[in-house]
Write a protein that holds these residues in place. Structure first.
Motif, short mmCIF file in Angstrom:
data_model
loop_
_atom_site.label_atom_id
_atom_site.label_comp_id
_atom_site.label_asym_id
_atom_site.label_seq_id
_atom_site.Cartn_x
_atom_site.Cartn_y
_atom_site.Cartn_z
N ASP A 139 0.83 -1.21 0.00
CA ASP A 139 0.00 0.00 0.00
C ASP A 139 0.86 1.26 0.00
N ASP A 140 2.09 1.13 0.49
CA ASP A 140 3.02 2.25 0.52
C ASP A 140 3.79 2.41 -0.78
N ASP A 141 3.40 1.63 -1.81
CA ASP A 141 4.03 1.64 -3.13
C ASP A 141 5.48 1.18 -3.08
N ARG A 142 5.84 0.43 -2.07
CA ARG A 142 7.20 -0.11 -1.94
C ARG A 142 7.21 -1.58 -2.34
N LEU A 143 8.32 -2.00 -2.89
CA LEU A 143 8.49 -3.38 -3.32
C LEU A 143 8.47 -4.33 -2.13
N LYS A 144 7.65 -5.37 -2.20
CA LYS A 144 7.54 -6.37 -1.13
C LYS A 144 8.10 -7.72 -1.55
N GLY A 145 8.18 -7.96 -2.84
CA GLY A 145 8.67 -9.24 -3.34
C GLY A 145 8.39 -9.39 -4.82
N ILE A 146 8.62 -10.58 -5.30
CA ILE A 146 8.38 -10.93 -6.70
C ILE A 146 7.47 -12.15 -6.72
N LEU A 147 6.52 -12.16 -7.62
CA LEU A 147 5.61 -13.29 -7.79
C LEU A 147 5.82 -13.84 -9.20
N THR A 148 6.07 -15.14 -9.29
CA THR A 148 6.25 -15.76 -10.60
C THR A 148 5.08 -16.67 -10.93
N ASP A 149 4.95 -16.98 -12.21
CA ASP A 149 3.90 -17.92 -12.62
C ASP A 149 4.13 -19.28 -11.95
N ARG A 150 5.38 -19.63 -11.77
CA ARG A 150 5.70 -20.89 -11.10
C ARG A 150 5.26 -20.85 -9.63
N ASP A 151 5.42 -19.71 -8.96
CA ASP A 151 4.95 -19.58 -7.58
C ASP A 151 3.45 -19.88 -7.50
N ILE A 152 2.70 -19.33 -8.44
CA ILE A 152 1.25 -19.53 -8.44
C ILE A 152 0.91 -21.01 -8.59
N VAL A 153 1.60 -21.67 -9.51
CA VAL A 153 1.32 -23.09 -9.76
C VAL A 153 1.75 -23.96 -8.58
#
Length: 131
Positions: free
Chosen positions: A34-48
Motif C-alpha cells: 500500500d506504501d508503493d514499496r516493493l515487497k517481493g516478486i511473484l512468478t507464474d511458477r509460484d502460483i502453480v
C-alpha cells in the motif's frame, strides 16, 4: 532492463496476478504494498507450485502471501554486480530500485540482448549449473 514495471498489489488475489501476467505477456510481477514499496516478486511458477498444487484458492490467496526473498539492485548498479547478485540468489529476474521505488526489472532476455556471447554463456552456466 525493462522500464516502467507494473506491480501487483500485495492484497490482490492470485487470479488477478495471473491475468495481469497473461495480459502483459510476462512470467513475473513485482509485488508492491500500500506504501508503493516493493515487497517481493511473484512468478507464474509460484502460483502453480505454492497455490494450485497445494490446493489453495486463487481467489483467496493474495500476492503478498507469496512475497519472499526480496532481492534488488539500485539503478546505478553495474551489470557485473547485477549478474553476481542473480547468481548468488539463483534468480532470473531482478528488480531495479531508484529513490525507494521500483523503476524496472532485469531479466534473462535483457541480458541476452546486451551481453557479449561469452559473458552470456558464463551467466547461463552460473545460474543453471546449480539448478
Amino acid at each position: 532492463m525493462h522500464q516502467g514495471c507494473k506491480c501487483v498489489g500485495e492484497h490482490e488475489n492470485l487470479r488477478t496476478a495471473a491475468r495481469m501476467m497473461r495480459d502483459m505477456g510476462v512470467g513475473a510481477l513485482p509485488i508492491c504494498g500500500d506504501d508503493d514499496r516493493l515487497k517481493g516478486i511473484l512468478t507464474d511458477r509460484d502460483i502453480v507450485v505454492k497455490c494450485c498444487a497445494e490446493g489453495k484458492d486463487l481467489e483467496r490467496t493474495t500476492a503478498g502471501e507469496l512475497a519472499h526473498g526480496l532481492v534488488w539492485v539500485d539503478a546505478d548498479t553495474s551489470v557485473e554486480e547485477a549478474l553476481s547478485k542473480m547468481e548468488q540468489h539463483q534468480i532470473k529476474r531482478l528488480p531495479v530500485i531508484e529513490n525507494h521505488r521500483i523503476i524496472g526489472m532485469i531479466s534473462e532476455a535483457d541480458l541476452a540482448k546486451e551481453l557479449p556471447d561469452s559473458k552470456l554463456a558464463e551467466f547461463v552456466h552460473r545460474i543453471y549449473a546449480r539448478a
